[in-house]
Scaffold this motif. Structure first.
Motif, PDB file in Angstrom:
ATOM      1  N   ILE A  98       1.093  -1.152  -0.069  1.00  6.74           N
ATOM      2  CA  ILE A  98      -0.065   0.053   0.075  1.00  6.74           C
ATOM      3  C   ILE A  98       0.754   1.206  -0.096  1.00  6.74           C
ATOM      4  N   ARG A  99       0.889   1.975  -0.860  1.00  8.49           N
ATOM      5  CA  ARG A  99       1.461   3.183  -1.071  1.00  8.49           C
ATOM      6  C   ARG A  99       0.708   4.726  -0.557  1.00  8.49           C
ATOM      7  N   LEU A 100       1.114   5.374   0.061  1.00  4.08           N
ATOM      8  CA  LEU A 100       0.316   6.669   0.567  1.00  4.08           C
ATOM      9  C   LEU A 100       1.316   7.839   0.240  1.00  4.08           C
ATOM     10  N   PHE A 101       0.517   8.736  -0.557  1.00  3.34           N
ATOM     11  CA  PHE A 101       0.862   9.898  -1.102  1.00  3.34           C
ATOM     12  C   PHE A 101       0.364  11.332  -0.353  1.00  3.34           C
ATOM     13  N   ALA A 102       1.161  12.269  -0.194  1.00  5.89           N
ATOM     14  CA  ALA A 102       0.673  13.578   0.320  1.00  5.89           C
ATOM     15  C   ALA A 102       0.268  14.428  -1.044  1.00  5.89           C
ATOM     16  N   GLU A 103       0.898  14.106  -2.271  1.00  5.39           N
ATOM     17  CA  GLU A 103       0.474  14.695  -3.482  1.00  5.39           C
ATOM     18  C   GLU A 103      -0.447  13.939  -4.114  1.00  5.39           C
ATOM     19  N   PRO A 104      -1.415  14.557  -4.682  1.00  2.65           N
ATOM     20  CA  PRO A 104      -2.413  13.592  -5.636  1.00  2.65           C
ATOM     21  C   PRO A 104      -1.884  12.820  -6.882  1.00  2.65           C
ATOM     22  N   ASP A 105      -0.778  13.265  -7.185  1.00  2.00           N
ATOM     23  CA  ASP A 105      -0.155  12.676  -8.524  1.00  2.00           C
ATOM     24  C   ASP A 105       0.541  11.529  -8.344  1.00  2.00           C
ATOM     25  N   GLY A 106       0.584  11.054  -7.053  1.00  2.00           N
ATOM     26  CA  GLY A 106       1.089   9.419  -6.833  1.00  2.00           C
ATOM     27  C   GLY A 106       2.666   9.450  -6.736  1.00  2.00           C
ATOM     28  N   TRP A 107       3.169   8.498  -7.206  1.00  2.00           N
ATOM     29  CA  TRP A 107       4.731   8.299  -7.470  1.00  2.00           C
ATOM     30  C   TRP A 107       5.284   9.293  -8.373  1.00  2.00           C
ATOM     31  N   VAL A 108       6.126  10.212  -8.226  1.00  2.00           N
ATOM     32  CA  VAL A 108       6.604  10.948  -8.724  1.00  2.00           C
ATOM     33  C   VAL A 108       8.161  11.182  -8.510  1.00  2.00           C
ATOM     34  N   ALA A 109       9.167  10.688  -9.172  1.00  4.04           N
ATOM     35  CA  ALA A 109      10.594  10.546  -8.899  1.00  4.04           C
ATOM     36  C   ALA A 109      11.268  11.485  -9.663  1.00  4.04           C
ATOM     37  N   ARG A 110      12.376  11.959  -8.952  1.00  2.00           N
ATOM     38  CA  ARG A 110      13.293  13.062  -9.782  1.00  2.00           C
ATOM     39  C   ARG A 110      14.698  12.113  -9.724  1.00  2.00           C
ATOM     40  N   PHE A 111      15.043  11.654 -11.161  1.00  2.00           N
ATOM     41  CA  PHE A 111      16.215  10.730 -10.969  1.00  2.00           C
ATOM     42  C   PHE A 111      17.526  11.386 -10.930  1.00  2.00           C
ATOM     43  N   THR A 112      18.522  11.048 -10.240  1.00  2.00           N
ATOM     44  CA  THR A 112      19.889  11.877 -10.076  1.00  2.00           C
ATOM     45  C   THR A 112      20.645  11.543 -10.735  1.00  2.00           C
ATOM     46  N   GLY A 113      20.712  10.779 -11.776  1.00  2.00           N
ATOM     47  CA  GLY A 113      21.659  10.340 -12.689  1.00  2.00           C
ATOM     48  C   GLY A 113      22.890   9.642 -12.111  1.00  2.00           C
ATOM     49  N   ASP A 114      22.920   9.586 -10.958  1.00  2.00           N
ATOM     50  CA  ASP A 114      24.260   9.007 -10.528  1.00  2.00           C
ATOM     51  C   ASP A 114      24.241   7.508 -10.678  1.00  2.00           C
ATOM     52  N   PRO A 115      25.187   6.904 -11.119  1.00  2.00           N
ATOM     53  CA  PRO A 115      25.408   5.441 -11.471  1.00  2.00           C
ATOM     54  C   PRO A 115      25.469   4.456 -10.300  1.00  2.00           C
ATOM     55  N   ILE A 116      25.507   5.011  -9.070  1.00  2.00           N
ATOM     56  CA  ILE A 116      25.824   4.550  -7.884  1.00  2.00           C
ATOM     57  C   ILE A 116      25.052   2.946  -7.629  1.00  2.00           C
ATOM     58  N   ALA A 117      23.736   2.827  -8.209  1.00  2.00           N
ATOM     59  CA  ALA A 117      23.080   1.706  -7.846  1.00  2.00           C
ATOM     60  C   ALA A 117      23.747   0.505  -8.836  1.00  2.00           C
ATOM     61  N   ARG A 118      24.179   0.744  -9.601  1.00  2.00           N
ATOM     62  CA  ARG A 118      24.954  -0.019 -10.531  1.00  2.00           C
ATOM     63  C   ARG A 118      25.921  -0.853 -10.089  1.00  2.00           C
ATOM     64  N   GLY A 119      26.599  -0.113  -8.918  1.00  2.00           N
ATOM     65  CA  GLY A 119      27.652  -1.016  -8.096  1.00  2.00           C
ATOM     66  C   GLY A 119      27.315  -1.613  -7.288  1.00  2.00           C
ATOM     67  N   ILE A 120      25.838  -1.887  -6.757  1.00  2.00           N
ATOM     68  CA  ILE A 120      25.418  -2.476  -5.706  1.00  2.00           C
ATOM     69  C   ILE A 120      24.963  -4.005  -6.178  1.00  2.00           C
ATOM     70  N   PRO A 121      25.144  -4.880  -5.489  1.00  2.00           N
ATOM     71  CA  PRO A 121      24.446  -6.316  -5.663  1.00  2.00           C
ATOM     72  C   PRO A 121      22.996  -6.212  -5.802  1.00  2.00           C
ATOM     73  N   LEU A 122      22.443  -6.867  -6.507  1.00  2.00           N
ATOM     74  CA  LEU A 122      21.125  -6.946  -6.895  1.00  2.00           C
ATOM     75  C   LEU A 122      20.416  -7.727  -5.943  1.00  2.00           C
ATOM     76  N   TYR A 123      18.921  -7.455  -5.624  1.00  2.00           N
ATOM     77  CA  TYR A 123      18.222  -8.466  -4.787  1.00  2.00           C
ATOM     78  C   TYR A 123      17.882  -9.579  -5.289  1.00  2.00           C
ATOM     79  N   GLU A 124      17.896 -10.791  -4.899  1.00  2.00           N
ATOM     80  CA  GLU A 124      17.420 -12.214  -5.427  1.00  2.00           C
ATOM     81  C   GLU A 124      16.164 -12.568  -4.952  1.00  2.00           C
ATOM     82  N   GLY A 125      15.631 -11.937  -3.930  1.00  2.00           N
ATOM     83  CA  GLY A 125      14.361 -12.265  -3.216  1.00  2.00           C
ATOM     84  C   GLY A 125      14.643 -13.005  -2.145  1.00  2.00           C
ATOM     85  N   VAL A 126      13.313 -13.349  -1.509  1.00  2.00           N
ATOM     86  CA  VAL A 126      13.654 -14.179  -0.202  1.00  2.00           C
ATOM     87  C   VAL A 126      13.647 -15.686  -0.437  1.00  2.00           C
ATOM     88  N   ALA A 127      14.572 -16.358   0.034  1.00  2.00           N
ATOM     89  CA  ALA A 127      14.870 -17.744  -0.152  1.00  2.00           C
ATOM     90  C   ALA A 127      13.657 -18.569   0.306  1.00  2.00           C
TER      91      ALA A 127
END
Length: 118
Positions: A89-118
């Motif tokens: 369930i996602r809660l929002f203060a603004e009625p537009d819902g999920w609005v992201a501002r992407f940083t353009g930083d590649p840091i996430a590409r250097g972090i291991p990905l999530y494989e899910g609950v075993a």
């Protein structure tokens, strides 16, 4: 919702057979910020929020009954794994819902990905 100032909500549910799962995973994997708190209550399944602090990145695995509130302006990203299975369930203060501002930083590409609950 009233106490927190939230004006809208929705439910996001992704399952392994969702045809858009790869596209959605890629979208959420890029570091971004929001102009409001990102609030999620996990009803089922799991995913990981990666929160970027000044000197480290923190991985917070969310599962059923977890509530997370990522403060406004906090650099973060979300990984649901290659075979997503979660409902939140996602809660929002603004009625537009999920609005992201992407940083353009590649840091996430250097972090291991999530494989899910075993």
């Amino acid at each position: 919702m009233t106490a927190g100032g939230y004006r809208s909500c929705d439910v996001i549910r992704l399952l392994p057979d969702n045809a858009e799962r790869a596209t959605l995973r890629t979208k959420f994997l890029d570091e971004h910020i929001h102009d409001e708190d990102e609030v999620r209550f996990f009803v089922e399944g799991s995913g990981v929020f990666y929160i970027r602090g000044p000197d480290a990145v923190y991985a917070l695995e969310c599962t059923r009954d977890d509530l997370i509130a990522v403060p406004e302006g906090t650099r973060h990203w979300f990984d649901m794994g290659p075979a997503p299975r979660f409902t939140a369930i996602r809660l929002f203060a603004e009625p537009d819902g999920w609005v992201a501002r992407f940083t353009g930083d590649p840091i996430a590409r250097g972090i291991p990905l999530y494989e899910g609950v075993a």
